[in-house]
Scaffold this motif. Structure first.
Motif, PDB file in Angstrom:
ATOM      1  N   GLN A 145       5.357   1.402  -8.068  1.00 44.40           N
ATOM      2  CA  GLN A 145       4.284   0.456  -8.342  1.00 44.40           C
ATOM      3  C   GLN A 145       3.412   0.895  -9.516  1.00 44.40           C
ATOM      4  O   GLN A 145       2.454   0.213  -9.863  1.00 44.40           O
ATOM      5  CB  GLN A 145       3.411   0.270  -7.090  1.00 44.40           C
TER       6      GLN A 145
ATOM      7  N   GLN B  38      -3.634   3.857   0.599  1.00 47.57           N
ATOM      8  CA  GLN B  38      -4.670   4.855   0.341  1.00 47.57           C
ATOM      9  C   GLN B  38      -5.549   4.453  -0.816  1.00 47.57           C
ATOM     10  O   GLN B  38      -5.083   3.974  -1.842  1.00 47.57           O
ATOM     11  CB  GLN B  38      -4.039   6.217   0.065  1.00 47.57           C
TER      12      GLN B  38
ATOM     13  N   CYS C 144       5.392   8.879   2.022  1.00 45.17           N
ATOM     14  CA  CYS C 144       4.297   7.999   1.623  1.00 45.17           C
ATOM     15  C   CYS C 144       4.506   6.597   2.173  1.00 45.17           C
ATOM     16  O   CYS C 144       5.635   6.119   2.278  1.00 45.17           O
ATOM     17  CB  CYS C 144       4.228   7.902   0.100  1.00 45.17           C
ATOM     18  N   ARG C 145       3.410   5.964   2.546  1.00 45.81           N
ATOM     19  CA  ARG C 145       3.524   4.586   2.983  1.00 45.81           C
ATOM     20  C   ARG C 145       2.357   3.755   2.481  1.00 45.81           C
ATOM     21  O   ARG C 145       2.012   2.708   3.016  1.00 45.81           O
ATOM     22  CB  ARG C 145       3.672   4.513   4.506  1.00 45.81           C
ATOM     23  N   GLY C 146       1.739   4.212   1.403  1.00 40.73           N
ATOM     24  CA  GLY C 146       0.695   3.432   0.768  1.00 40.73           C
ATOM     25  C   GLY C 146      -0.569   3.369   1.589  1.00 40.73           C
ATOM     26  O   GLY C 146      -0.796   4.182   2.483  1.00 40.73           O
TER      27      GLY C 146
ATOM     28  N   GLN D 205      -5.507   3.182  -4.736  1.00 40.87           N
ATOM     29  CA  GLN D 205      -4.352   2.372  -5.131  1.00 40.87           C
ATOM     30  C   GLN D 205      -3.497   2.112  -3.894  1.00 40.87           C
ATOM     31  O   GLN D 205      -2.382   2.637  -3.780  1.00 40.87           O
ATOM     32  CB  GLN D 205      -3.526   3.109  -6.196  1.00 40.87           C
ATOM     33  N   PRO D 206      -4.022   1.331  -2.950  1.00 37.94           N
ATOM     34  CA  PRO D 206      -3.322   1.166  -1.665  1.00 37.94           C
ATOM     35  C   PRO D 206      -1.932   0.545  -1.812  1.00 37.94           C
ATOM     36  O   PRO D 206      -1.088   0.718  -0.932  1.00 37.94           O
ATOM     37  CB  PRO D 206      -4.252   0.251  -0.854  1.00 37.94           C
ATOM     38  N   GLN D 207      -1.702  -0.110  -2.926  1.00 43.15           N
ATOM     39  CA  GLN D 207      -0.397  -0.758  -3.096  1.00 43.15           C
ATOM     40  C   GLN D 207       0.685   0.236  -3.515  1.00 43.15           C
ATOM     41  O   GLN D 207       1.866  -0.084  -3.496  1.00 43.15           O
ATOM     42  CB  GLN D 207      -0.497  -1.902  -4.117  1.00 43.15           C
ATOM     43  N   GLN D 208       0.295   1.447  -3.887  1.00 43.33           N
ATOM     44  CA  GLN D 208       1.293   2.414  -4.329  1.00 43.33           C
ATOM     45  C   GLN D 208       1.915   3.069  -3.110  1.00 43.33           C
ATOM     46  O   GLN D 208       1.371   3.999  -2.539  1.00 43.33           O
ATOM     47  CB  GLN D 208       0.641   3.457  -5.242  1.00 43.33           C
ATOM     48  N   GLU D 209       3.082   2.597  -2.750  1.00 46.16           N
ATOM     49  CA  GLU D 209       3.670   3.106  -1.513  1.00 46.16           C
ATOM     50  C   GLU D 209       5.107   3.560  -1.658  1.00 46.16           C
ATOM     51  O   GLU D 209       5.653   4.188  -0.769  1.00 46.16           O
ATOM     52  CB  GLU D 209       3.588   2.028  -0.420  1.00 46.16           C
ATOM     53  N   SER D 210       5.743   3.228  -2.794  1.00 43.79           N
ATOM     54  CA  SER D 210       7.162   3.571  -2.927  1.00 43.79           C
ATOM     55  C   SER D 210       7.344   4.681  -3.943  1.00 43.79           C
ATOM     56  O   SER D 210       7.067   4.507  -5.122  1.00 43.79           O
ATOM     57  CB  SER D 210       7.952   2.348  -3.383  1.00 43.79           C
TER      58      SER D 210
ATOM     59  N   CYS E  78       6.480   6.713  -8.839  1.00 41.74           N
ATOM     60  CA  CYS E  78       5.891   5.632  -8.046  1.00 41.74           C
ATOM     61  C   CYS E  78       6.314   4.297  -8.644  1.00 41.74           C
ATOM     62  O   CYS E  78       6.012   3.997  -9.798  1.00 41.74           O
ATOM     63  CB  CYS E  78       4.377   5.752  -8.033  1.00 41.74           C
TER      64      CYS E  78
END
Lengths: 316, 287
Positions: A125, A163, A159-161, A166-171, A123
């Motif tokens: 982020q 959630q 994944c597209r964050g 940790q909503p910023q974790q998308e990549s 991840c």
């Protein structure tokens, strides 16, 4: 390590010290200790195992060191390793020490090791993951992308964050996008027996005699080539690199290997339901027309016997 | 090495009249599986069972002699038997699996055992792998074209097809025989067969095919320890009549000749593929 010894006692019973010596075993011979200079302290540490009664009758000094590095994965690959059941103990008894594994070994920081089995994608982020994957590359001689997520991103590709918490974790990227990877073991999860075979071959590569090294190198080469092939996989690989290349003969292997049953065979060719494909790389890796090394395959009987022997399953 | 490693080569024919009644040649595959099933050597066998269209096989896990009998005989099109290999061990829960397949399927099987990435539970459960000789295969529509357009026979009325002595032959239920030169069928072969370097299923436990033996008999290669063990038990049990391969008519010379022919031709194809484009080639799976 303490936990593992206890687990082992629970499963096998403390008196059942029935492990066959590897010497008794088909082709795999324990190399002479002298042939291998003990480079690292870990090489020697193993002798001080606590379970008195069960102690190997010969101190095992030339095991290789293996670590399991957990990135963004579901632990399914680790469970698959554990699904070798008694075979896992055999591996840990005779061939490899588990020097790092958040789930099974009480070690906090990534140590030096021969083989790092990395599960999961990284991840971007998550600073800790990024740091740890780089550290893994520095500390491990051989980095194995264990399973679809580490090799190709697998479902984490979707994944597209957004959630909790940790909503910023998308990549999420396969480890090969950040570090050089030596070997891929695709699929979701890779079969227990595949992990077993790679562990035994890694042992032979690092500790075996010249013949064994040559065999292990030949065995591992296609998996190394997969690692060079790239970090993207999809059921489309069957179309692009097999059917479009005029190589498919309709054997049905891809359909069997798909963990989500996204592949059916229609009129002799795979039909891929791409909405169902999780991008684990199993179908292409398993296809006999993705790679087929005659020098290894022609020895299938001997290799199977040797691996059975190494796992203490020799005989009948 | 064109014939692979083998312990024994011989000519054989099943002793079971039921099996021979409708078998392609000597009924070796059906007989071996029937024996192995009966003796508990295998729990089930993946075979090319009847499909929803005539002569279009569909892989099935046969667990009785009836199912085996329903699958006997050669269909010159693809039966993706490998697709059931994991199903057999996991959904059917078989511990000892038998499988029959073409040389490429035997290759796929051995790869699945040595590199079982997507083949959990498969590697240790293959009890008997029978390979069949194979020069090339046709897609179903290719076979349909050959039979209906070239041989003028409706697929529905065909009862047996055979390739031998340079001819493709279709037998109908009313006794008519339609024959065309094999040469006319070449263009319908599937391209994937043209890179195959195995004629006699070198990687099987036991491989068999008509070539080399007289009509109604099959040539058999016993290759692995497992195969040898099962074969000798089957012989002791009286499953087969056998003949010394050196004593039968075309014999191993013809098998060697055809195998060499196939391998040489396909090696040439691989070479051509390497420089197929301009400064670019097609992929070679053998690295």
């Amino acid at each position: 390590m303490g936990l593992l010894s206890r687990l082992k006692e629970i499963f096998t019973g403390s008196q059942q010290a029935s492990e066959k010596k590897p010497e008794a075993v088909a082709d795999i011979k324990r190399p002479v200790t002298a042939s291998k200079p003990a480079k690292k302290p870990e090489d020697v540490k193993v002798e001080q195992k606590q379970d008195g009664k069960n102690k190997e009758d010969k101190p095992v000094v030339n095991k290789i060191t293996v670590g399991h590095v957990h990135m963004s994965g579901c632990t399914g690959c680790l469970v698959s390793l554990a699904d070798n059941y008694a075979g896992l103990f055999k591996i840990l008894d005779d061939y490899a020490d588990l020097v790092y594994c958040l789930t099974l070994a009480d070690v906090r920081h990534i140590p030096e090791m021969d083989v790092a089995l990395v599960e999961g994608s990284v991840c971007l982020q998550d600073e800790c993951s990024v740091r740890e994957i780089k550290e893994t590359r520095e500390k491990a001689k051989v980095v194995v992308a264990l399973g679809g997520c580490a090799a190709y991103g697998n479902i984490t590709r979707f994944c597209r964050g957004g959630q909790w918490n940790q909503p910023q974790q998308e990549s999420f990227v396969p480890i090969g996008d950040l570090i050089d990877v030596d070997l891929y073991l695709p699929s979701c999860p890779p079969g227990a027996e595949a992990i077993r075979n790679v562990c035994v071959m890694a042992y032979l590569l690092l500790q075996g005699n010249d013949d064994q090294k040559a065999l292990a190198a030949a065995y591992l080469k296609p998996l190394m080539d997969l690692a060079k092939r790239g970090t993207e996989a999809c059921g489309c690989d069957l179309m692009v690199d097999v059917i479009n290349q005029g190589l498919c003969m309709g054997c049905g292997t891809c359909a069997a290997s798909c963990p989500v049953r996204a592949i059916t065979i229609e009129y002799g060719r795979p039909n891929i339901n791409r909405d169902m494909c999780i991008k684990c790389g199993a179908c292409y890796a398993q296809c006999p027309r993705s790679f087929f090394n005659f020098d290894v395959m022609n020895q299938f009987e001997g290799i199977t016997e040797a691996i059975d022997g190494a796992m203490g399953k020799g005989g009948q | 090495m064109v014939l692979g490693n083998y312990k024994t080569a011989l000519s054989a024919r099943s002793t079971d009249a039921d099996i021979l009644k409708c078998s392609q040649d000597g009924g070796v595959v059906t007989q071996l599986f029937a024996y192995a099933l009966e003796e508990g050597i295998i729990d089930g066998a993946i075979v090319a069972g009847p499909g929803d269209e005539p002569f279009k096989p569909e892989p099935v896990v046969a667990m009785s002699k009836e199912e085996l009998l329903a699958a006997r005989g050669t269909r010159y099109t693809i039966s993706p038997n490998m697709k059931l290999i994991k199903e057999a061990t996991r959904s059917y829960g078989l511990d000892k699996v038998g499988i029959v397949g073409t040389p490429c399927q035997m290759q796929a099987l051995r790869k699945a055992q040595l590199y079982p990435m997507g083949m959990r539970s498969v590697p240790d459960k293959i009890a008997l792998a029978i390979g069949i000789f194979c020069m090339e295969n046709f897609p179903y529509q290719g076979l349909e074209t050959i039979v209906e357009d070239h041989c003028n026979v409706k697929m529905e009325s065909a009862v047996k097809m055979d390739i031998g002595k340079g001819k493709f032959t279709v037998y109908t239920e009313r006794g008519a025989v339609s024959q065309i030169p094999l040469k006319e069928t070449h263009k319908y072969e599937q391209p994937g067969c043209h890179v195959c370097l195995d004629y006699v299923a070198n990687l099987s436990d036991i491989s068999t095919g008509s070539v080399g033996s007289p009509d109604g008999w099959s040539t058999v290669f016993v290759r692995t320890k497992k195969g040898d063990d099962i074969w000798s038990k089957a012989i002791t049990a009286g499953c087969f009549e056998t003949k010394d391969i050196a004593s039968v008519k075309p014999g191993l010379d013809l098998v060697t000749k055809l195998a060499t022919g196939k391998i040489d031709k396909n090696k040439k194809t691989l070479e051509e593929r390497a420089t197929f484009g301009v400064g670019k080639g097609l992929r070679n799976p053998y690295i």
